[in-house]
Design an enzyme around this catalytic site. Structure first.
Site, PDB file in Angstrom:
ATOM      1  N   LEU A  50       0.866  -1.179   0.000  1.00 51.78           N
ATOM      2  CA  LEU A  50       0.000   0.000   0.000  1.00 51.78           C
ATOM      3  C   LEU A  50       0.901   1.225   0.000  1.00 51.78           C
ATOM      4  O   LEU A  50       1.932   1.250   0.674  1.00 51.78           O
ATOM      5  CB  LEU A  50      -0.873   0.029   1.266  1.00 51.78           C
ATOM      6  CG  LEU A  50      -2.186  -0.747   1.274  1.00 51.78           C
ATOM      7  CD1 LEU A  50      -2.833  -0.647   2.655  1.00 51.78           C
ATOM      8  CD2 LEU A  50      -3.138  -0.227   0.212  1.00 51.78           C
ATOM      9  N   ASP A  51       0.504   2.269  -0.729  1.00 53.40           N
ATOM     10  CA  ASP A  51       1.258   3.515  -0.714  1.00 53.40           C
ATOM     11  C   ASP A  51       1.330   4.077   0.704  1.00 53.40           C
ATOM     12  O   ASP A  51       0.405   3.867   1.503  1.00 53.40           O
ATOM     13  CB  ASP A  51       0.569   4.556  -1.609  1.00 53.40           C
ATOM     14  CG  ASP A  51       0.752   4.262  -3.089  1.00 53.40           C
ATOM     15  OD1 ASP A  51       1.588   3.416  -3.426  1.00 53.40           O
ATOM     16  OD2 ASP A  51       0.051   4.902  -3.897  1.00 53.40           O
ATOM     17  N   PRO A  52       2.394   4.844   1.021  1.00 48.57           N
ATOM     18  CA  PRO A  52       2.445   5.505   2.334  1.00 48.57           C
ATOM     19  C   PRO A  52       1.216   6.368   2.627  1.00 48.57           C
ATOM     20  O   PRO A  52       0.786   6.466   3.778  1.00 48.57           O
ATOM     21  CB  PRO A  52       3.712   6.364   2.228  1.00 48.57           C
ATOM     22  CG  PRO A  52       4.594   5.611   1.288  1.00 48.57           C
ATOM     23  CD  PRO A  52       3.654   5.024   0.261  1.00 48.57           C
TER      24      PRO A  52
END
Length: 325
Positions: A50-52
């Site tokens: 998952l993206d930050p």
């Protein structure tokens, strides 16, 4: 004054799946390392990133469960996201530099029509700010260097695109969407493409994964909540490795058959052909590995080791030793 050195964390074999609610701002690997430290686990991995800037469901695999983590990469995902209309950024999210602004003049009817257009099989060009690799180098590395490289479109499927809320006339017009999609879908690209189709552009200001495969946000635990638990409670928060095999046919082997299967030997039995099988030992009840059945033969695919099985059984039945970090 000399600082007292910190004691090293005593690692141990931990086997299972932790359903983490990933916090905002941490990369998937940072979240994994924090959970690994809290559990004092020897071996860990995740089932896709998952993206930050994204939060939500992130299954983390420990020990024997890492052998089956790849099976979860193909799972469908469900996201809830906010698309800010009228502002396009370099990264298609709130972190990027604003590259274009435009008035929002679309109607509610046009929004519904555009969302219908993006439901079903669609083609996406992967964003430059992504981990997808070209010539062995992540696209975001090119982007950080100011380079744009050609990306081939990818076919994905938007199973469902639900409009949860919208405001087309306020100071910050937005769409709140719920997206159920196939693996490999870039929600940032979807939001940007929807904004472009509406004639005003757009970017994501919020992204949360609420489900992946059979796992949903209601089953997840936060890092803060995990940190507050005792050692025994942290281990109890883990699902068994077979949680990654929900769609596998179950086969149970007794005694000698279980031992021979674990050594990699095929077994014969009255089983119908099946592509995905989870194989268990009878006494004690424990996952042995995965297999497939063809013409009455149970053929091993991925096996746990006897040591891993014993460690999991001990972890499940005996309280952990308490060691301070």
């Amino acid at each position: 004054m000399t600082a007292t050195p910190r004691a090293r964390v005593q690692r141990r074999p931990v086997h299972g799946v932790l359903l983490l609610d990933k916090p905002l701002g941490l990369s998937s690997n940072q979240a994994l390392q924090k959970a690994k430290w809290l559990l004092r686990a020897e071996k860990a991995g995740h089932t896709g990133t998952l993206d930050p800037l994204a939060t939500g469901v992130l299954p983390l695999c420990f020990g024997a469960a890492t052998k089956f983590s790849g099976l979860h990469l193909d799972a469908d995902k469900t996201y809830e996201t906010t698309v800010r209309l009228g502002v396009t950024t370099a990264t298609a999210d709130a972190e990027g530099e604003v590259v274009r602004t435009a008035p929002v003049t679309c109607s509610a009817g046009e929004v519904v029509e555009v969302l219908d257009r993006f439901t079903g099989p669609i083609s996406q060009v992967p964003p430059m700010h992504s981990a997808l690799k070209k010539d062995g180098k992540a696209l975001y590395e090119y982007a950080r260097a100011g380079e744009t490289v050609e990306r081939a479109p990818r076919e994905v499927v938007i199973h469902e695109l639900e409009l949860l809320d919208m405001d087309l006339t306020g100071e910050a017009p937005f769409l709140n969407l719920r997206v159920q999609c196939s693996k490999g879908t870039y929600i940032r690209t979807l939001g940007e493409d929807i904004g472009a189709a509406l004639g005003c552009g757009g970017h994501l200001t919020r992204l949360r994964r609420v489900a992946t495969g059979p796992f949903s946000e209601g089953q997840c635990i936060t890092l803060d909540a995990l940190d507050a638990l005792s050692e025994a409670e942290r281990l109890a928060a883990l699902l068994p490795p077979e949680a990654l095999l929900p769609d596998h046919t179950r086969v149970t082997l007794a005694g000698e058959d279980a031992g021979r299967f674990l050594s990699g030997m095929r077994r014969r039995g009255p089983w119908p052909d099946a592509e995905h099988v989870a194989v268990f030992g009878e006494q004690p009840r424990a996952l042995l590995g995965t297999a497939h059945v063809k013409a009455g033969e149970l053929i091993p695919n991925r096996l746990l080791s006897p040591v891993e099985i014993q460690q999991f059984l001990v972890m499940r039945t005996e309280p952990p030793d308490i060691q301070k970090a």
